[in-house]
Design a protein around this motif. Structure first.
Motif, PDB file in Angstrom:
ATOM      1  N   UNK A 128       0.804  -1.225   0.000  1.00  0.00           N
ATOM      2  CA  UNK A 128       0.000   0.000   0.000  1.00  0.00           C
ATOM      3  C   UNK A 128       0.835   1.273   0.000  1.00  0.00           C
ATOM      4  N   UNK A 129       2.079   1.182   0.443  1.00  0.00           N
ATOM      5  CA  UNK A 129       2.900   2.369   0.655  1.00  0.00           C
ATOM      6  C   UNK A 129       3.096   3.238  -0.591  1.00  0.00           C
ATOM      7  N   UNK A 130       3.446   2.687  -1.761  1.00  0.00           N
ATOM      8  CA  UNK A 130       3.620   3.570  -2.925  1.00  0.00           C
ATOM      9  C   UNK A 130       2.378   4.400  -3.244  1.00  0.00           C
ATOM     10  N   UNK A 131       1.208   3.804  -3.159  1.00  0.00           N
ATOM     11  CA  UNK A 131      -0.023   4.551  -3.418  1.00  0.00           C
ATOM     12  C   UNK A 131      -0.246   5.671  -2.412  1.00  0.00           C
ATOM     13  N   UNK A 132      -0.014   5.363  -1.151  1.00  0.00           N
ATOM     14  CA  UNK A 132      -0.169   6.384  -0.105  1.00  0.00           C
ATOM     15  C   UNK A 132       0.803   7.539  -0.316  1.00  0.00           C
ATOM     16  N   UNK A 133       2.059   7.205  -0.575  1.00  0.00           N
ATOM     17  CA  UNK A 133       3.068   8.253  -0.753  1.00  0.00           C
ATOM     18  C   UNK A 133       2.825   9.064  -2.019  1.00  0.00           C
ATOM     19  N   UNK A 134       2.342   8.405  -3.067  1.00  0.00           N
ATOM     20  CA  UNK A 134       2.020   9.121  -4.302  1.00  0.00           C
ATOM     21  C   UNK A 134       0.881  10.104  -4.064  1.00  0.00           C
ATOM     22  N   UNK A 135      -0.122   9.691  -3.308  1.00  0.00           N
ATOM     23  CA  UNK A 135      -1.226  10.593  -2.975  1.00  0.00           C
ATOM     24  C   UNK A 135      -0.731  11.775  -2.159  1.00  0.00           C
ATOM     25  N   UNK A 136       0.119  11.516  -1.176  1.00  0.00           N
ATOM     26  CA  UNK A 136       0.671  12.588  -0.346  1.00  0.00           C
ATOM     27  C   UNK A 136       1.476  13.558  -1.210  1.00  0.00           C
ATOM     28  N   UNK A 137       2.312  13.012  -2.097  1.00  0.00           N
ATOM     29  CA  UNK A 137       3.113  13.873  -2.974  1.00  0.00           C
ATOM     30  C   UNK A 137       2.216  14.732  -3.863  1.00  0.00           C
ATOM     31  N   UNK A 138       1.156  14.144  -4.416  1.00  0.00           N
ATOM     32  CA  UNK A 138       0.233  14.901  -5.266  1.00  0.00           C
ATOM     33  C   UNK A 138      -0.467  16.001  -4.470  1.00  0.00           C
ATOM     34  N   UNK A 139      -0.758  15.727  -3.208  1.00  0.00           N
ATOM     35  CA  UNK A 139      -1.433  16.719  -2.369  1.00  0.00           C
ATOM     36  C   UNK A 139      -0.595  17.970  -2.159  1.00  0.00           C
ATOM     37  N   UNK A 140       0.722  17.828  -2.194  1.00  0.00           N
ATOM     38  CA  UNK A 140       1.584  18.998  -1.953  1.00  0.00           C
ATOM     39  C   UNK A 140       2.296  19.457  -3.213  1.00  0.00           C
ATOM     40  N   UNK A 141       1.882  18.963  -4.378  1.00  0.00           N
ATOM     41  CA  UNK A 141       2.495  19.342  -5.649  1.00  0.00           C
ATOM     42  C   UNK A 141       2.078  20.765  -6.007  1.00  0.00           C
ATOM     43  N   UNK A 142       3.007  21.681  -5.893  1.00  0.00           N
ATOM     44  CA  UNK A 142       2.705  23.097  -6.136  1.00  0.00           C
ATOM     45  C   UNK A 142       2.428  23.400  -7.599  1.00  0.00           C
ATOM     46  N   UNK A 143       2.832  22.527  -8.505  1.00  0.00           N
ATOM     47  CA  UNK A 143       2.590  22.783  -9.928  1.00  0.00           C
ATOM     48  C   UNK A 143       1.129  22.684 -10.299  1.00  0.00           C
ATOM     49  N   UNK A 144       0.329  22.028  -9.470  1.00  0.00           N
ATOM     50  CA  UNK A 144      -1.076  21.827  -9.800  1.00  0.00           C
ATOM     51  C   UNK A 144      -2.021  22.592  -8.863  1.00  0.00           C
ATOM     52  N   UNK A 145      -1.493  23.603  -8.218  1.00  0.00           N
ATOM     53  CA  UNK A 145      -2.332  24.447  -7.346  1.00  0.00           C
ATOM     54  C   UNK A 145      -3.130  25.429  -8.198  1.00  0.00           C
ATOM     55  N   UNK A 146      -4.296  25.736  -7.731  1.00  0.00           N
ATOM     56  CA  UNK A 146      -5.128  26.721  -8.456  1.00  0.00           C
ATOM     57  C   UNK A 146      -4.965  28.080  -7.862  1.00  0.00           C
TER      58      UNK A 146
END
Length: 146
Positions: A128-146
């Motif tokens: 489960x770890x890669x999916x969790x970490x990928x979600x966390x990384x996406x949550x803080x990805x500044x390139x996709x902030x509105x």
């Protein structure tokens, strides 16, 4: 989430990031590499030759960082850069024989680091770890902030 829980989450992520990068640096040093360079070599091993701009996108790092890493890896004989046939302003980056051998070493090192990192976790948590970490990384990805 209250502050204490938020602090525990943020501190745990910060500590993991710092320690993982330090351990990566320690393992890469005998190969003459710095953190980040292994990702470039492994990406080229996975995909084959690639235009440098596409490599930057694949690694999610800025083009000047890829240029610097590519120059260093080229100077050490692990990769070569040639003008792209369709755009002479672009460079195609590819591994040399030395780079392919290095990729093999890096795959073994990367596997050992992952196993060391998840030691003590159940197989299910590791799965489960890669999916969790990928979600966390996406949550803080500044390139996709509105």
């Amino acid at each position: 989430m209250d502050f204490d829980q938020a602090d525990r989450v943020n501190q745990a992520i910060r500590l993991l990031s710092l320690r993982h990068r330090a351990r990566t640096a320690e393992l890469l040093a005998p190969l003459g590499l710095h953190p980040g360079q292994e990702a470039l070599v492994l990406e080229l091993a996975r995909t084959g030759p690639m235009i440098q701009a596409k490599l930057s996108e694949a690694l999610n790092i800025e083009p000047p960082s890829v240029t610097l890493m590519a120059r260093k890896l080229e100077a050490s004989g692990h990769l070569r850069r040639t003008p792209a046939p369709t755009d002479k302003r672009a460079s195609v980056v590819e591994l040399t024989d030395s780079g392919r051998a290095l990729a093999g070493q890096l795959k073994r090192l990367w596997r050992a680091l992952a196993e060391e990192t998840v030691a003590g976790l159940s197989a299910r948590k590791v799965q489960d770890l890669p999916g969790l970490l990928t979600t966390i990384a996406a949550n803080v990805d500044t390139r996709h902030r509105r």
